[in-house]
Design an enzyme around this catalytic site. Structure first.
Site, PDB file in Angstrom:
ATOM      1  CG  HIS A  57      -2.340  -0.436   0.710  1.00 20.61           C
ATOM      2  ND1 HIS A  57      -2.913  -1.609   1.116  1.00 20.61           N
ATOM      3  CD2 HIS A  57      -3.190   0.124  -0.160  1.00 20.61           C
ATOM      4  CE1 HIS A  57      -4.079  -1.730   0.522  1.00 20.61           C
ATOM      5  NE2 HIS A  57      -4.275  -0.699  -0.251  1.00 20.61           N
TER       6      HIS A  57
ATOM      7  NE  ARG B 242      -3.804  -5.304 -19.088  1.00 19.70           N
ATOM      8  CZ  ARG B 242      -2.975  -4.392 -19.597  1.00 19.70           C
ATOM      9  NH1 ARG B 242      -2.864  -3.208 -19.046  1.00 19.70           N
ATOM     10  NH2 ARG B 242      -2.244  -4.674 -20.671  1.00 19.70           N
TER      11      ARG B 242
ATOM     12  NE  ARG C  31      -8.360  -7.579 -20.764  1.00 16.58           N
ATOM     13  CZ  ARG C  31      -7.032  -7.632 -20.837  1.00 16.58           C
ATOM     14  NH1 ARG C  31      -6.430  -7.513 -22.013  1.00 16.58           N
ATOM     15  NH2 ARG C  31      -6.304  -7.774 -19.762  1.00 16.58           N
TER      16      ARG C  31
ATOM     17  CD  GLU D 118      -5.621 -10.675 -26.087  1.00 11.17           C
ATOM     18  OE1 GLU D 118      -4.644 -10.047 -25.660  1.00 11.17           O
ATOM     19  OE2 GLU D 118      -6.605 -10.930 -25.383  1.00 11.17           O
TER      20      GLU D 118
ATOM     21  CG  ASN E 257       0.974  -5.985 -24.357  1.00  9.86           C
ATOM     22  OD1 ASN E 257       1.555  -5.221 -25.102  1.00  9.86           O
ATOM     23  ND2 ASN E 257       0.319  -5.579 -23.289  1.00  9.86           N
ATOM     24  CG  ASP E 258      -1.468 -11.905 -24.737  1.00 11.64           C
ATOM     25  OD1 ASP E 258      -0.565 -12.598 -24.255  1.00 11.64           O
ATOM     26  OD2 ASP E 258      -2.374 -11.381 -24.073  1.00 11.64           O
TER      27      ASP E 258
ATOM     28  NE  ARG F 115       2.298 -10.275 -21.994  1.00 14.79           N
ATOM     29  CZ  ARG F 115       1.050  -9.822 -21.913  1.00 14.79           C
ATOM     30  NH1 ARG F 115       0.087 -10.379 -22.609  1.00 14.79           N
ATOM     31  NH2 ARG F 115       0.751  -8.786 -21.174  1.00 14.79           N
TER      32      ARG F 115
ATOM     33  CB  CYS G  62      -5.458  -1.703 -25.650  1.00 14.09           C
ATOM     34  SG  CYS G  62      -5.942  -3.414 -25.833  1.00 14.09           S
TER      35      CYS G  62
HETATM   36  C1  PEP Z   1      -2.330  -7.314 -24.934  1.00 16.64           C
HETATM   37  O1  PEP Z   1      -2.206  -8.533 -24.954  1.00 16.64           O
HETATM   38  O2  PEP Z   1      -1.766  -6.531 -25.745  1.00 16.64           O
HETATM   39  C2  PEP Z   1      -3.150  -6.673 -23.901  1.00 16.64           C
HETATM   40  C3  PEP Z   1      -3.390  -5.379 -23.902  1.00 16.64           C
HETATM   41  O3  PEP Z   1      -3.618  -7.476 -22.903  1.00 16.64           O
HETATM   42  P1  PEP Z   1      -2.759  -7.959 -21.628  1.00 16.64           P
HETATM   43  O4  PEP Z   1      -1.448  -7.221 -21.675  1.00 16.64           O
HETATM   44  O5  PEP Z   1      -3.597  -7.627 -20.449  1.00 16.64           O
HETATM   45  O6  PEP Z   1      -2.622  -9.412 -21.903  1.00 16.64           O
HETATM   46 MG    MG Z   2      -3.538  -9.786 -23.826  1.00 12.15          MG
END
Ligand code: PEP
Ligand code: MG
Length: 582
Positions: free
Chosen positions: A192, A299, A335, A435, A458-459, A469, A506
């Site tokens: 915290h 998220r 999401r 993704e 990201n995925d 990743r 995103c």
């Molecule tokens: C992604 O995969 O780009 C994404 C935004 O989702 P997360 O990073 O929460 O998997």
């Molecule tokens: Mg993702």
């Protein structure tokens, strides 16, 4: 002359501070373990009650200051600490034990707090384990008040606080004495104290092991909360380097701050919507202060990560309504749970390949009640009509159709609920994340089923390139400018536009200035970025011509290597964009 010393810790709150150290040490609390006599019992109980009252008073004061400085939501920890002391059953139990066992109040209270603590400490969830510090703080406060010791919170103004550990209360109280930075031996990113430092915008590095034993009072310190580095007694060169870094950081912040309020539009007039990704509620301060940005990705996993279990429908409604109101009139894309991968429930089974496992929409479609409850909570929070719903990890058309069917069932239920039937948003946009490679291949069909796409690079990058990743061994192979990635993104954007739906991104790729240029050229309608780079990315959008970025894309689509693409984008930045950044 003592030498410069460099310490590495966990970056908990970004920014740089240079200043004098204030060593904050708390006297160890002493628990009286000796037995007491029958005659001592009434006095011991009386002392205990007084200590509880005094502790409640102190905590109420801290709570009020916290509300004023970091808002009600961020101050909940103090409310939770107060709840322990207001718990009549808990307090009565301690009083009963004092008279039955003839032990000191501090001994019994300590024992009861340990019982509570051991439940938290046995959790596999980091966040829950870190909550142990919060109840430890309650123990110390009460025991200290039983021995009538005063808490010394008068620190030297404008100093950098170095401590073995800091409680949330310390963090708040010291900020009133203009603390410039926080450094602790203990603590994690979710402690915290770390969360509160971020909300207060004070640089912090935690988990620096034994720094509080090394640093001398008034020693000059540099805290780099972005890198997680602390430098004690910096030499002349280091100091000059950091002073320059700090000057640039402030200059840049000021210059970029001036962009808030200006449209997110290219030099040749194309508007690119710019939004932010929000993971934790304390990041909402950015959205509230900025007043112009929507949330491209909210998220929802943090709710169960924090609690170690799924939040109730009521808790979700409270959270989603707050986020929607704070962002209004801009939109929030919520999401649905993306559990799995590296975001596991404490009770989750270990899977050999969690990223290829029971993740995102797969889990929700297997746990329909949880999924329905979340959809219902989102709908019940949609009266301002500024919420969109998005599904993660979609890999087939069946998943989307099945989710839509469930969604329709939830809507029908609400249509029969007199409290909600007229207020929820019947046309709430329903979109999916792209993704997974199979979703890219099916993008044309998927686009006909939904209202929007949001690309999760990201995925997507990890799945296209078969590069984990989070694995440092293959980090070099995780390439945003890989030709396969760029061509994939082009296919998704084209499929969306062919079907007249909007496409956003995103993934963190959008938060990198060079990559943002490519995304603008590819025709993305919205970039959703980290709050910390929001203005920097706006500057990129405002400094480039959409036509020129499209031409850049036409040439890089012919390249076959990552290096060629990277060099072309770098060159474009130097020649076409940098001159417009003043
Ligand atoms: C992604 O995969 O780009 C994404 C935004 O989702 P997360 O990073 O929460 O998997
Ligand atoms: Mg993702």
């Amino acid at each position: 002359m003592p030498k410069e010393r460099i310490y590495k810790g966990i970056p908990a709150s970004q920014g740089i501070s240079i200043g004098e150290a204030y060593l904050y040490t708390k006297k160890q609390i002493i628990i009286n373990t000796a037995s007491i006599t029958e005659e001592d019992v009434p006095r011991e109980i009386e002392e205990f009650k007084k200590a509880i009252e005094l502790s409640q008073k102190e905590l109420r004061k801290i709570y009020n200051i916290a509300i004023e400085r970091i808002g009600e939501k961020n101050s909940k920890i103090f409310e939770a600490q107060l709840e322990i002391l207001n718990d009549k059953i808990f307090i009565e139990k301690i009083i009963k034990r004092i008279s039955e066992e003839k032990r000191s109040a501090s001994y019994i209270f300590d024992d009861e707090i340990n019982n509570l603590g051991s439940i938290l400490l046995s959790s596999e969830n980091d966040y829950i384990r870190e909550r142990f510090e919060d109840i430890n703080d309650v123990r110390n406060r009460v025991v200290r008040n039983m021995s009538r010791e005063k808490l010394i919170s008068k620190i030297t103004e404008n100093s950098i606080i170095v401590a073995h550990e800091l409680t949330p209360g310390d963090t708040i109280l010291f900020s009133r004495r203009k603390a410039q930075g926080y450094i602790t031996d203990t603590g994690g990113i979710n402690s915290h104290a770390a969360i509160i430092s971020r909300a207060l915008n004070i640089p912090a590095v935690v988990g620096v092991k034994i720094i509080s034993q090394d640093v001398k009072p008034k020693e000059i310190l540099i805290v780099d909360g972005s890198e997680g580095v602390v430098i004690a007694n910096p030499n002349k060169d280091t100091l000059e380097r950091y002073e320059e870094k700090l000057r640039k950081f402030r200059e840049q912040e000021e210059k970029l701050y001036g962009l808030i309020g200006l449209p997110s539009i290219t030099l040749d007039g194309k508007t690119i919507d710019l939004a932010v990704n929000i993971n934790l509620e304390d990041e909402m301060n950015f959205v509230k202060n900025c007043k112009e940005c929507g949330i491209g990705l909210f998220r929802t996993e943090h709710m169960f990560i924090e609690q170690g279990e799924f939040p109730s429908e009521g808790e979700q409604i409270e959270e989603y309504s707050y986020i929607a109101e704070a962002t209004y009139p801009k939109t929030v894309t919520i999401r649905t749970y993306d559990i799995g991968g590296d975001k596991l429930l404490p009770s989750s089974e270990k899977e050999p390949n969690p990223y290829l496992g029971w993740r995102g929409i797969r889990l929700c479609l297997d746990r329909i009640e949880i999924f329905k409850e979340q959809l219902r909570a989102i709908l019940k929070s949609s009266k301002l009509k500024n919420i969109k719903i998005m599904l993660p990890m979609v890999s087939s058309l069946e998943e989307v159709r099945c989710s839509k069917k469930i969604f329709e069932e939830v809507k029908t239920e609400l249509d029969n609920d007199p409290q909600y039937k007229d207020i929820y948003d019947k046309n709430i946009p329903f979109g999916i994340m792209i993704e997974v490679p199979s979703a890219v291949i099916l993008a044309d069909e998927l686009a006909k089923e939904v209202d929007f796409f949001s690309i999760g690079t990201n995925d997507l990058i990890q799945y296209i390139l078969a590069v984990d990743r989070g694995n440092v061994l293959v980090a070099d192979l995780y390439q945003e400018f890989h030709p396969a990635v760029i061509r994939t993104l082009k296919n998704v954007v084209d499929a969306a536009h062919k079907n007249n739906i909007k496409v956003s991104i995103c993934g963190e790729m959008a938060s990198k200035p060079l990559a943002a240029i490519v995304l603008i050229g590819l025709g993305l309608d919205e970039l959703s970025v980290l709050p910390s780079v929001y203005t920097e990315i706006k500057q990129i959008i405002r400094s480039c011509s959409h036509t020129d970025t499209k031409n850049l894309i036409n040439s890089i689509l012919n390249y076959s290597t990552e290096e060629e693409i990277r060099n072309a984008v770098k060159n474009f930045y130097e020649v076409e964009i940098k001159p417009y950044i003043n």
